[in-house]
Design a protein around this motif. Structure first.
Motif, PDB file in Angstrom:
ATOM      1  N   GLU A  42       0.887  -1.161  -0.048  1.00 17.32           N
ATOM      2  CA  GLU A  42      -0.028  -0.122  -0.142  1.00 17.32           C
ATOM      3  C   GLU A  42       0.846   1.210  -0.100  1.00 17.32           C
ATOM      4  OE1 GLU A  42      -3.039   0.028  -0.398  1.00 17.32           O
ATOM      5  OE2 GLU A  42      -3.796  -2.017   0.383  1.00 17.32           O
ATOM      6  N   ILE A  43       1.871   1.382   0.889  1.00 22.98           N
ATOM      7  CA  ILE A  43       2.808   2.313   0.846  1.00 22.98           C
ATOM      8  C   ILE A  43       3.563   2.861  -0.475  1.00 22.98           C
ATOM      9  CG2 ILE A  43       4.729   3.473   2.190  1.00 22.98           C
ATOM     10  CD1 ILE A  43       1.827   3.425   3.810  1.00 22.98           C
ATOM     11  N   ILE A  44       4.264   1.555  -0.681  1.00 27.88           N
ATOM     12  CA  ILE A  44       4.747   1.604  -2.067  1.00 27.88           C
ATOM     13  C   ILE A  44       3.997   1.997  -3.216  1.00 27.88           C
ATOM     14  CG2 ILE A  44       6.408   0.311  -3.666  1.00 27.88           C
ATOM     15  CD1 ILE A  44       8.083   0.799  -1.216  1.00 27.88           C
ATOM     16  N   GLY A  45       3.062   1.497  -3.048  1.00 26.90           N
ATOM     17  CA  GLY A  45       1.775   1.749  -4.267  1.00 26.90           C
ATOM     18  C   GLY A  45       1.541   3.299  -4.239  1.00 26.90           C
ATOM     19  N   MET A  46       2.095   4.085  -3.312  1.00 25.47           N
ATOM     20  CA  MET A  46       1.566   5.483  -3.565  1.00 25.47           C
ATOM     21  C   MET A  46       2.453   6.076  -4.404  1.00 25.47           C
ATOM     22  SD  MET A  46       1.358   6.178   0.716  1.00 25.47           S
ATOM     23  CE  MET A  46       1.247   7.976   0.671  1.00 25.47           C
ATOM     24  N   GLN A  47       3.654   5.496  -4.812  1.00 19.40           N
ATOM     25  CA  GLN A  47       4.728   6.154  -5.691  1.00 19.40           C
ATOM     26  C   GLN A  47       4.366   6.452  -7.013  1.00 19.40           C
ATOM     27  OE1 GLN A  47       8.889   5.185  -5.134  1.00 19.40           O
ATOM     28  NE2 GLN A  47       8.359   4.455  -2.966  1.00 19.40           N
ATOM     29  N   PRO A  48       4.024   4.938  -7.737  1.00 15.17           N
ATOM     30  CA  PRO A  48       3.468   5.030  -9.281  1.00 15.17           C
ATOM     31  C   PRO A  48       2.641   6.409  -9.424  1.00 15.17           C
ATOM     32  CG  PRO A  48       3.755   2.921  -8.285  1.00 15.17           C
ATOM     33  CD  PRO A  48       3.783   3.727  -7.183  1.00 15.17           C
ATOM     34  N   GLU A  49       1.455   6.271  -8.678  1.00 16.44           N
ATOM     35  CA  GLU A  49       0.521   7.359  -9.055  1.00 16.44           C
ATOM     36  C   GLU A  49       0.835   8.731  -8.717  1.00 16.44           C
ATOM     37  OE1 GLU A  49      -2.486   4.841  -7.264  1.00 16.44           O
ATOM     38  OE2 GLU A  49      -3.567   4.980  -8.997  1.00 16.44           O
ATOM     39  N   GLY A  50       1.520   8.747  -7.338  1.00 20.12           N
ATOM     40  CA  GLY A  50       1.919  10.026  -6.964  1.00 20.12           C
ATOM     41  C   GLY A  50       2.767  10.849  -8.053  1.00 20.12           C
ATOM     42  N   ASN A  51       3.306  10.185  -8.693  1.00 16.57           N
ATOM     43  CA  ASN A  51       4.097  10.774  -9.805  1.00 16.57           C
ATOM     44  C   ASN A  51       3.328  11.558 -10.743  1.00 16.57           C
ATOM     45  OD1 ASN A  51       6.374  11.007 -11.729  1.00 16.57           O
ATOM     46  ND2 ASN A  51       5.635   9.142 -12.821  1.00 16.57           N
ATOM     47  N   TRP A  52       1.968  11.277 -10.635  1.00 15.29           N
ATOM     48  CA  TRP A  52       1.031  12.107 -11.666  1.00 15.29           C
ATOM     49  C   TRP A  52       0.040  13.138 -11.017  1.00 15.29           C
ATOM     50  CZ3 TRP A  52       1.285  12.409 -16.842  1.00 15.29           C
ATOM     51  CH2 TRP A  52       2.110  11.328 -17.527  1.00 15.29           C
ATOM     52  N   ILE A  53       0.370  13.296  -9.646  1.00 16.06           N
ATOM     53  CA  ILE A  53      -0.684  14.253  -9.178  1.00 16.06           C
ATOM     54  C   ILE A  53      -0.458  15.732  -9.770  1.00 16.06           C
ATOM     55  CG2 ILE A  53      -1.035  15.504  -6.739  1.00 16.06           C
ATOM     56  CD1 ILE A  53      -0.537  13.043  -5.439  1.00 16.06           C
ATOM     57  N   SER A  54       0.991  16.093  -9.789  1.00 15.66           N
ATOM     58  CA  SER A  54       1.198  17.536 -10.257  1.00 15.66           C
ATOM     59  C   SER A  54       1.071  17.597 -11.543  1.00 15.66           C
ATOM     60  CB  SER A  54       2.821  17.979  -9.837  1.00 15.66           C
ATOM     61  OG  SER A  54       3.593  16.935 -10.432  1.00 15.66           O
ATOM     62  N   ARG A  55       0.917  16.532 -12.186  1.00 19.33           N
ATOM     63  CA  ARG A  55       0.517  16.498 -13.744  1.00 19.33           C
ATOM     64  C   ARG A  55      -0.807  16.329 -14.376  1.00 19.33           C
ATOM     65  NH1 ARG A  55       5.384  13.721 -12.773  1.00 19.33           N
ATOM     66  NH2 ARG A  55       7.369  14.509 -13.605  1.00 19.33           N
ATOM     67  N   ALA A  56      -1.811  16.045 -13.342  1.00 18.73           N
ATOM     68  CA  ALA A  56      -3.182  15.497 -13.579  1.00 18.73           C
ATOM     69  C   ALA A  56      -3.633  16.819 -14.511  1.00 18.73           C
ATOM     70  CB  ALA A  56      -3.906  15.634 -12.265  1.00 18.73           C
ATOM     71  N   PRO A  57      -4.449  16.556 -15.398  1.00 14.95           N
ATOM     72  CA  PRO A  57      -4.931  17.542 -16.550  1.00 14.95           C
ATOM     73  C   PRO A  57      -6.034  18.450 -16.177  1.00 14.95           C
ATOM     74  CG  PRO A  57      -6.147  15.591 -17.043  1.00 14.95           C
ATOM     75  CD  PRO A  57      -4.946  15.013 -15.498  1.00 14.95           C
ATOM     76  N   SER A  58      -6.755  18.307 -14.835  1.00 11.61           N
ATOM     77  CA  SER A  58      -7.681  18.941 -14.342  1.00 11.61           C
ATOM     78  C   SER A  58      -7.639  19.145 -12.818  1.00 11.61           C
ATOM     79  CB  SER A  58      -9.075  18.685 -14.840  1.00 11.61           C
ATOM     80  OG  SER A  58      -9.658  17.795 -14.150  1.00 11.61           O
ATOM     81  N   LEU A  59      -8.390  20.234 -11.972  1.00 11.91           N
ATOM     82  CA  LEU A  59      -8.144  20.093 -10.667  1.00 11.91           C
ATOM     83  C   LEU A  59      -9.197  18.990 -10.354  1.00 11.91           C
ATOM     84  CD1 LEU A  59      -7.705  21.612  -8.128  1.00 11.91           C
ATOM     85  CD2 LEU A  59      -9.686  22.894  -8.320  1.00 11.91           C
ATOM     86  N   ARG A  60     -10.219  18.295 -10.760  1.00 10.03           N
ATOM     87  CA  ARG A  60     -10.998  17.431 -10.679  1.00 10.03           C
ATOM     88  C   ARG A  60      -9.986  16.324 -10.544  1.00 10.03           C
ATOM     89  NH1 ARG A  60     -14.091  13.621 -13.485  1.00 10.03           N
ATOM     90  NH2 ARG A  60     -15.854  12.742 -12.451  1.00 10.03           N
ATOM     91  N   ARG A  61      -9.213  15.991 -11.572  1.00 11.30           N
ATOM     92  CA  ARG A  61      -8.552  14.715 -11.754  1.00 11.30           C
ATOM     93  C   ARG A  61      -7.559  14.664 -10.655  1.00 11.30           C
ATOM     94  NH1 ARG A  61     -11.588  11.270 -13.914  1.00 11.30           N
ATOM     95  NH2 ARG A  61     -12.423  11.851 -16.086  1.00 11.30           N
ATOM     96  N   LYS A  62      -6.971  15.907 -10.241  1.00 11.30           N
ATOM     97  CA  LYS A  62      -5.971  16.236  -9.369  1.00 11.30           C
ATOM     98  C   LYS A  62      -6.395  15.845  -7.830  1.00 11.30           C
ATOM     99  CE  LYS A  62      -3.241  19.670  -9.413  1.00 11.30           C
ATOM    100  NZ  LYS A  62      -1.701  19.820  -9.369  1.00 11.30           N
ATOM    101  N   ALA A  63      -7.626  16.153  -7.657  1.00 18.48           N
ATOM    102  CA  ALA A  63      -8.411  15.978  -6.355  1.00 18.48           C
ATOM    103  C   ALA A  63      -8.840  14.481  -5.876  1.00 18.48           C
ATOM    104  CB  ALA A  63      -9.474  17.007  -6.330  1.00 18.48           C
ATOM    105  N   ILE A  64      -9.053  13.985  -7.141  1.00 14.79           N
ATOM    106  CA  ILE A  64      -9.339  12.299  -7.185  1.00 14.79           C
ATOM    107  C   ILE A  64      -8.187  11.675  -6.825  1.00 14.79           C
ATOM    108  CG2 ILE A  64     -10.299  10.439  -8.424  1.00 14.79           C
ATOM    109  CD1 ILE A  64     -12.252  12.222  -9.879  1.00 14.79           C
ATOM    110  N   LEU A  65      -7.056  11.987  -7.478  1.00 13.16           N
ATOM    111  CA  LEU A  65      -5.759  11.229  -7.516  1.00 13.16           C
ATOM    112  C   LEU A  65      -5.249  11.456  -5.953  1.00 13.16           C
ATOM    113  CD1 LEU A  65      -3.795   9.225  -8.832  1.00 13.16           C
ATOM    114  CD2 LEU A  65      -2.701  11.343  -9.782  1.00 13.16           C
TER     115      LEU A  65
END
Ligand code: 3HC
Length: 309
Positions: A42-65
Protein backbone atom coordinates in the motif's frame (compact mmCIF):
# COMPACT_ATOMS: atom_id res chain seq x y z
CA UNK A 1 -8.58 -26.30 28.41
CA UNK A 2 -6.49 -27.47 25.44
CA UNK A 3 -5.49 -24.17 23.81
CA UNK A 4 -4.52 -25.75 20.50
CA UNK A 5 -7.85 -27.58 20.26
CA UNK A 6 -9.66 -24.32 21.03
CA UNK A 7 -7.71 -22.53 18.29
CA UNK A 8 -8.48 -25.29 15.77
CA UNK A 9 -12.16 -25.24 16.76
CA UNK A 10 -12.35 -21.43 16.33
CA UNK A 11 -10.77 -21.55 12.84
CA UNK A 12 -12.80 -24.59 11.73
CA UNK A 13 -16.02 -22.88 12.85
CA UNK A 14 -15.18 -19.85 10.67
CA UNK A 15 -14.92 -17.69 13.80
CA UNK A 16 -12.27 -15.07 14.34
CA UNK A 17 -9.01 -15.43 16.23
CA UNK A 18 -8.37 -12.29 18.31
CA UNK A 19 -5.04 -10.83 19.53
CA UNK A 20 -5.53 -12.09 23.11
CA UNK A 21 -6.27 -15.68 21.93
CA UNK A 22 -3.62 -18.38 21.95
CA UNK A 23 -2.31 -19.08 18.41
CA UNK A 24 0.43 -21.32 16.96
CA UNK A 25 3.72 -19.49 16.28
CA UNK A 26 3.45 -20.46 12.61
CA UNK A 27 0.03 -18.82 12.35
CA UNK A 28 1.37 -15.61 13.94
CA UNK A 29 4.45 -15.62 11.68
CA UNK A 30 2.39 -16.21 8.51
CA UNK A 31 0.04 -13.37 9.44
CA UNK A 32 2.87 -10.93 10.16
CA UNK A 33 4.50 -11.90 6.83
CA UNK A 34 1.34 -11.47 4.76
CA UNK A 35 -0.08 -8.38 6.50
CA UNK A 36 3.30 -6.60 6.61
CA UNK A 37 3.86 -7.21 2.89
CA UNK A 38 0.33 -6.07 2.20
CA UNK A 39 1.03 -2.87 4.18
CA UNK A 40 4.34 -2.36 2.36
CA UNK A 41 2.46 -2.73 -0.95
CA UNK A 42 0.00 0.00 0.00
CA UNK A 43 2.77 2.42 0.96
CA UNK A 44 5.02 1.70 -2.03
CA UNK A 45 1.90 1.80 -4.23
CA UNK A 46 1.62 5.54 -3.49
CA UNK A 47 4.71 6.24 -5.60
CA UNK A 48 3.63 5.27 -9.14
CA UNK A 49 0.42 7.34 -9.00
CA UNK A 50 1.93 10.10 -6.85
CA UNK A 51 4.10 10.73 -9.91
CA UNK A 52 1.03 12.12 -11.73
CA UNK A 53 -0.55 14.31 -9.00
CA UNK A 54 1.24 17.47 -10.18
CA UNK A 55 0.61 16.52 -13.85
CA UNK A 56 -3.13 15.76 -13.62
CA UNK A 57 -5.01 17.51 -16.49
CA UNK A 58 -7.65 19.21 -14.28
CA UNK A 59 -8.30 20.21 -10.67
CA UNK A 60 -10.99 17.47 -10.47
CA UNK A 61 -8.56 14.75 -11.63
CA UNK A 62 -5.89 16.08 -9.27
CA UNK A 63 -8.29 16.07 -6.29
CA UNK A 64 -9.43 12.50 -7.05
CA UNK A 65 -5.86 11.25 -7.41
CA UNK A 66 -4.79 13.03 -4.19
CA UNK A 67 -7.66 11.37 -2.32
CA UNK A 68 -6.73 7.96 -3.71
CA UNK A 69 -3.03 8.25 -2.81
CA UNK A 70 -3.96 9.43 0.69
CA UNK A 71 -6.28 6.40 1.00
CA UNK A 72 -3.35 4.09 0.22
CA UNK A 73 -1.37 5.66 3.07
CA UNK A 74 -4.33 5.01 5.36
CA UNK A 75 -4.56 1.39 4.20
CA UNK A 76 -0.89 0.95 5.05
CA UNK A 77 -1.54 2.44 8.51
CA UNK A 78 -4.46 0.07 9.26
CA UNK A 79 -2.40 -2.91 8.16
CA UNK A 80 0.75 -1.98 10.11
CA UNK A 81 -1.53 -1.48 13.13
CA UNK A 82 -2.91 -5.00 12.54
CA UNK A 83 0.65 -6.41 12.58
CA UNK A 84 1.30 -4.62 15.88
CA UNK A 85 -1.57 -6.60 17.46
CA UNK A 86 0.58 -9.66 16.67
CA UNK A 87 3.61 -8.21 18.43
CA UNK A 88 5.39 -6.87 15.33
CA UNK A 89 7.25 -3.56 15.46
CA UNK A 90 6.48 -1.09 12.64
CA UNK A 91 10.03 0.29 12.59
CA UNK A 92 11.41 -3.24 12.30
CA UNK A 93 9.02 -4.02 9.42
CA UNK A 94 10.09 -0.86 7.58
CA UNK A 95 13.72 -1.84 8.10
CA UNK A 96 12.96 -5.29 6.61
CA UNK A 97 11.26 -3.62 3.61
CA UNK A 98 14.08 -1.19 2.80
CA UNK A 99 16.72 -3.88 3.30
CA UNK A 100 14.89 -6.23 0.91
CA UNK A 101 14.09 -8.83 3.59
CA UNK A 102 10.36 -8.31 3.10
CA UNK A 103 8.42 -7.96 -0.14
CA UNK A 104 5.74 -5.74 -1.59
CA UNK A 105 3.48 -6.31 -4.59
CA UNK A 106 5.36 -6.76 -7.86
CA UNK A 107 2.91 -4.54 -9.71
CA UNK A 108 4.39 -1.38 -8.21
CA UNK A 109 7.75 -2.04 -9.83
CA UNK A 110 6.40 -1.04 -13.24
CA UNK A 111 6.76 2.65 -14.18
CA UNK A 112 3.79 4.92 -14.91
CA UNK A 113 4.77 6.29 -18.31
CA UNK A 114 1.56 8.04 -19.42
CA UNK A 115 -1.46 9.66 -17.79
CA UNK A 116 -3.64 6.77 -18.99
CA UNK A 117 -1.69 4.63 -16.47
CA UNK A 118 -3.56 6.46 -13.67
CA UNK A 119 -6.85 5.14 -15.06
CA UNK A 120 -5.49 1.68 -15.89
CA UNK A 121 -4.01 1.29 -12.39
CA UNK A 122 -7.41 2.21 -10.91
CA UNK A 123 -9.27 -0.17 -13.25
CA UNK A 124 -6.89 -3.17 -13.40
CA UNK A 125 -4.62 -2.93 -10.33
CA UNK A 126 -7.30 -1.82 -7.86
CA UNK A 127 -9.71 -4.17 -9.61
CA UNK A 128 -7.29 -7.05 -8.97
CA UNK A 129 -6.84 -5.81 -5.41
CA UNK A 130 -10.60 -5.99 -4.87
CA UNK A 131 -10.73 -9.58 -6.19
CA UNK A 132 -7.87 -10.52 -3.90
CA UNK A 133 -8.97 -8.53 -0.84
CA UNK A 134 -12.75 -9.01 -0.59
CA UNK A 135 -12.29 -12.66 0.48
CA UNK A 136 -9.83 -11.38 3.13
CA UNK A 137 -12.77 -9.68 4.85
CA UNK A 138 -13.48 -13.28 6.00
CA UNK A 139 -9.90 -14.10 7.00
CA UNK A 140 -9.61 -15.89 10.33
CA UNK A 141 -7.61 -13.15 12.11
CA UNK A 142 -10.01 -10.53 13.51
CA UNK A 143 -7.97 -7.30 13.18
CA UNK A 144 -6.98 -8.16 9.57
CA UNK A 145 -10.57 -8.97 8.58
CA UNK A 146 -11.88 -5.74 10.10
CA UNK A 147 -9.16 -3.64 8.42
CA UNK A 148 -10.07 -5.24 5.08
CA UNK A 149 -13.75 -4.27 5.35
CA UNK A 150 -12.90 -0.55 5.39
CA UNK A 151 -10.10 -0.95 2.82
CA UNK A 152 -12.34 -2.77 0.34
CA UNK A 153 -14.94 0.01 0.45
CA UNK A 154 -12.24 2.51 -0.54
CA UNK A 155 -10.79 0.17 -3.19
CA UNK A 156 -14.19 0.18 -4.91
CA UNK A 157 -13.97 3.98 -5.24
CA UNK A 158 -10.40 3.56 -6.58
CA UNK A 159 -11.50 1.09 -9.22
CA UNK A 160 -14.52 3.17 -10.28
CA UNK A 161 -12.59 6.44 -10.61
CA UNK A 162 -10.03 4.68 -12.80
CA UNK A 163 -12.67 3.15 -15.05
CA UNK A 164 -14.50 6.50 -15.36
CA UNK A 165 -11.24 8.23 -16.29
CA UNK A 166 -10.66 5.64 -19.05
CA UNK A 167 -14.26 5.91 -20.28
CA UNK A 168 -13.68 9.67 -20.66
CA UNK A 169 -10.42 9.17 -22.56
CA UNK A 170 -11.97 6.50 -24.80
CA UNK A 171 -14.66 9.05 -25.72
CA UNK A 172 -11.91 11.53 -26.65
CA UNK A 173 -9.41 11.71 -29.51
CA UNK A 174 -7.68 8.87 -31.37
CA UNK A 175 -4.48 9.83 -29.54
CA UNK A 176 -6.23 9.41 -26.15
CA UNK A 177 -7.67 6.06 -27.19
CA UNK A 178 -4.23 4.91 -28.33
CA UNK A 179 -2.74 6.06 -25.01
CA UNK A 180 -5.27 3.94 -23.09
CA UNK A 181 -4.66 0.85 -25.25
CA UNK A 182 -0.88 1.22 -24.89
CA UNK A 183 -1.26 1.41 -21.10
CA UNK A 184 -3.55 -1.66 -20.99
CA UNK A 185 -0.96 -3.57 -23.04
CA UNK A 186 1.71 -2.72 -20.43
CA UNK A 187 -0.30 -3.43 -17.29
CA UNK A 188 -2.43 -6.47 -18.20
CA UNK A 189 0.08 -9.23 -17.52
CA UNK A 190 1.65 -7.59 -14.42
CA UNK A 191 -1.91 -7.27 -13.02
CA UNK A 192 -2.40 -11.04 -13.37
CA UNK A 193 0.91 -11.56 -11.55
CA UNK A 194 -0.49 -9.68 -8.51
CA UNK A 195 -2.36 -12.85 -7.50
CA UNK A 196 0.92 -14.67 -6.91
CA UNK A 197 2.53 -17.66 -8.61
CA UNK A 198 0.49 -20.61 -9.93
CA UNK A 199 -0.92 -22.67 -7.06
CA UNK A 200 1.50 -25.48 -7.88
CA UNK A 201 4.41 -23.09 -7.15
CA UNK A 202 2.87 -21.39 -4.12
CA UNK A 203 4.83 -22.24 -1.00
CA UNK A 204 2.27 -20.74 1.38
CA UNK A 205 -1.21 -21.33 -0.05
CA UNK A 206 -1.93 -24.77 1.41
CA UNK A 207 -0.99 -23.76 4.96
CA UNK A 208 -2.71 -20.34 4.68
CA UNK A 209 -5.90 -21.95 3.40
CA UNK A 210 -5.89 -24.52 6.24
CA UNK A 211 -5.65 -21.65 8.74
CA UNK A 212 -8.32 -19.74 6.77
CA UNK A 213 -5.91 -16.82 6.43
CA UNK A 214 -6.37 -17.09 2.65
CA UNK A 215 -9.91 -18.04 1.62
CA UNK A 216 -9.14 -18.74 -2.06
CA UNK A 217 -6.09 -19.91 -3.96
CA UNK A 218 -4.03 -17.65 -6.25
CA UNK A 219 -5.35 -19.31 -9.43
CA UNK A 220 -8.99 -19.14 -8.29
CA UNK A 221 -8.76 -15.37 -7.72
CA UNK A 222 -6.82 -14.81 -10.95
CA UNK A 223 -9.58 -16.59 -12.86
CA UNK A 224 -12.23 -14.51 -11.09
CA UNK A 225 -10.41 -11.32 -12.04
CA UNK A 226 -10.12 -12.32 -15.73
CA UNK A 227 -13.83 -13.25 -15.86
CA UNK A 228 -14.76 -9.92 -14.25
CA UNK A 229 -12.49 -7.79 -16.44
CA UNK A 230 -13.17 -9.14 -19.96
CA UNK A 231 -16.67 -7.63 -20.25
CA UNK A 232 -15.40 -4.35 -18.77
CA UNK A 233 -12.69 -4.21 -21.45
CA UNK A 234 -15.30 -4.84 -24.16
CA UNK A 235 -17.47 -2.01 -22.81
CA UNK A 236 -14.45 0.26 -22.67
CA UNK A 237 -13.49 -0.61 -26.23
CA UNK A 238 -9.97 -1.87 -25.49
CA UNK A 239 -8.44 -5.25 -26.33
CA UNK A 240 -6.58 -7.35 -23.75
CA UNK A 241 -3.14 -8.46 -25.00
CA UNK A 242 -3.71 -12.22 -24.71
CA UNK A 243 -4.38 -14.19 -27.94
CA UNK A 244 -5.39 -17.23 -25.84
CA UNK A 245 -8.18 -15.30 -24.08
CA UNK A 246 -11.59 -16.75 -24.98
CA UNK A 247 -14.83 -17.84 -23.33
CA UNK A 248 -14.99 -21.57 -22.59
CA UNK A 249 -18.66 -22.59 -22.25
CA UNK A 250 -17.76 -26.01 -20.83
CA UNK A 251 -15.82 -24.39 -17.98
CA UNK A 252 -18.10 -21.39 -17.64
CA UNK A 253 -14.93 -19.29 -17.46
CA UNK A 254 -12.50 -17.56 -19.83
CA UNK A 255 -9.45 -19.54 -20.90
CA UNK A 256 -6.36 -17.33 -20.87
CA UNK A 257 -2.61 -17.48 -21.44
CA UNK A 258 0.04 -17.68 -18.75
CA UNK A 259 2.00 -14.63 -17.52
CA UNK A 260 5.77 -14.73 -18.00
CA UNK A 261 6.64 -16.39 -14.67
CA UNK A 262 10.36 -15.84 -15.21
CA UNK A 263 9.62 -12.10 -15.36
CA UNK A 264 7.46 -12.44 -12.23
CA UNK A 265 10.23 -14.08 -10.19
CA UNK A 266 12.77 -11.56 -11.51
CA UNK A 267 10.55 -8.67 -10.34
CA UNK A 268 9.78 -10.38 -7.00
CA UNK A 269 13.54 -10.93 -6.62
CA UNK A 270 14.21 -7.18 -6.88
CA UNK A 271 15.15 -6.97 -10.57
CA UNK A 272 12.07 -5.27 -11.98
CA UNK A 273 12.07 -1.99 -13.94
CA UNK A 274 11.58 0.22 -10.85
CA UNK A 275 12.44 -1.88 -7.77
CA UNK A 276 15.58 0.02 -6.81
CA UNK A 277 13.90 3.43 -7.32
CA UNK A 278 10.86 2.44 -5.22
CA UNK A 279 12.84 1.03 -2.30
CA UNK A 280 15.36 3.89 -2.36
CA UNK A 281 12.50 6.44 -2.30
CA UNK A 282 10.91 4.61 0.67
CA UNK A 283 14.24 4.44 2.53
CA UNK A 284 14.86 8.17 2.00
CA UNK A 285 11.32 9.10 3.11
CA UNK A 286 11.75 6.99 6.26
CA UNK A 287 15.07 8.65 7.08
CA UNK A 288 13.69 12.14 6.35
CA UNK A 289 10.86 11.39 8.77
CA UNK A 290 13.17 10.47 11.68
CA UNK A 291 12.89 13.94 13.24
CA UNK A 292 9.06 13.70 13.25
CA UNK A 293 9.17 10.35 15.04
CA UNK A 294 11.72 11.69 17.56
CA UNK A 295 9.58 14.79 18.21
CA UNK A 296 6.43 12.68 18.69
CA UNK A 297 8.26 10.40 21.15
CA UNK A 298 9.66 13.42 23.09
CA UNK A 299 6.19 14.96 23.23
CA UNK A 300 4.64 11.68 24.45
CA UNK A 301 7.36 11.35 27.14
CA UNK A 302 6.71 14.92 28.37
CA UNK A 303 2.97 14.31 28.46
CA UNK A 304 3.47 11.07 30.40
CA UNK A 305 5.55 12.96 33.02
CA UNK A 306 2.91 15.73 33.25
CA UNK A 307 0.13 13.18 33.72
CA UNK A 308 2.13 11.42 36.47
CA UNK A 309 2.40 14.56 38.58
N1 3HC B 1 4.49 -9.55 -5.57
C1 3HC B 1 5.51 -9.79 -4.71
N2 3HC B 1 5.68 -10.99 -4.06
C2 3HC B 1 4.75 -11.93 -4.30
C3 3HC B 1 3.65 -11.74 -5.16
C4 3HC B 1 3.55 -10.47 -5.80
N3 3HC B 1 2.56 -10.20 -6.66
N4 3HC B 1 2.90 -12.87 -5.16
C5 3HC B 1 3.52 -13.74 -4.34
N5 3HC B 1 4.63 -13.17 -3.84
C6 3HC B 1 5.59 -13.81 -2.93
C7 3HC B 1 4.94 -14.21 -1.62
O1 3HC B 1 5.01 -13.14 -0.68
C8 3HC B 1 5.80 -15.39 -1.21
O2 3HC B 1 7.04 -14.93 -0.68
P1 3HC B 1 7.28 -14.93 0.92
O3 3HC B 1 7.01 -16.35 1.38
O4 3HC B 1 8.70 -14.51 1.07
O5 3HC B 1 6.29 -13.95 1.49
C9 3HC B 1 6.14 -16.06 -2.55
O6 3HC B 1 5.99 -15.03 -3.54
C10 3HC B 1 5.27 -17.25 -2.90
O7 3HC B 1 3.94 -16.78 -3.05
P2 3HC B 1 2.71 -17.47 -2.26
O8 3HC B 1 1.55 -17.55 -3.19
O9 3HC B 1 3.18 -18.76 -1.64
O10 3HC B 1 2.50 -16.38 -1.10
P3 3HC B 1 1.13 -15.99 -0.37
O11 3HC B 1 0.40 -17.22 0.06
O12 3HC B 1 1.49 -15.00 0.64
O13 3HC B 1 0.25 -15.31 -1.55
C11 3HC B 1 -0.52 -13.08 -2.02
C12 3HC B 1 0.64 -14.07 -2.11
C13 3HC B 1 -1.64 -13.61 -2.92
C14 3HC B 1 -0.05 -11.70 -2.49
C15 3HC B 1 -1.00 -13.04 -0.57
O14 3HC B 1 0.10 -12.73 0.25
C16 3HC B 1 -2.10 -12.01 -0.31
O15 3HC B 1 -3.24 -12.22 -0.66
N6 3HC B 1 -1.73 -10.89 0.33
C17 3HC B 1 -2.72 -9.89 0.76
C18 3HC B 1 -3.09 -8.95 -0.36
C19 3HC B 1 -1.89 -8.18 -0.88
O16 3HC B 1 -0.85 -8.12 -0.29
N7 3HC B 1 -2.05 -7.58 -2.04
C20 3HC B 1 -0.92 -6.85 -2.64
C21 3HC B 1 -1.41 -5.72 -3.40
S1 3HC B 1 -1.90 -4.41 -2.34
C22 3HC B 1 -2.70 -3.44 -3.43
O17 3HC B 1 -3.04 -3.92 -4.44
C23 3HC B 1 -2.95 -2.03 -3.06
C24 3HC B 1 -4.08 -1.45 -3.84
O18 3HC B 1 -4.40 -0.20 -3.29
C25 3HC B 1 -3.72 -1.27 -5.27
Amino acid sequence: MDLEAEFERTVAAGQRVEPRDWMPDGYRKTLIRQIAQHAHSEIIGMQPEGNWISRAPSLRRKAILLAKVQDEAGHGLYLYAATETLGADRGDLTEKLVSGRQKYSSIFNYPTLSYADVGVIGWLVDGAAICNQVPLCRTSYGPYARAMIRICKEESFHQRQGYELLMTMMGGTDAQRAMVQESVDRFWWPSLMMFGPPDAESANTERSMAWRIKRNTNDELRQKFVDMTVPQAEKLGVTLPDPALKWNPERGHHDFGQPDWDEFWQVVGGNGPANKQRVEHRRRAHEDGEWVRAAAEAHAAKRAVREDV
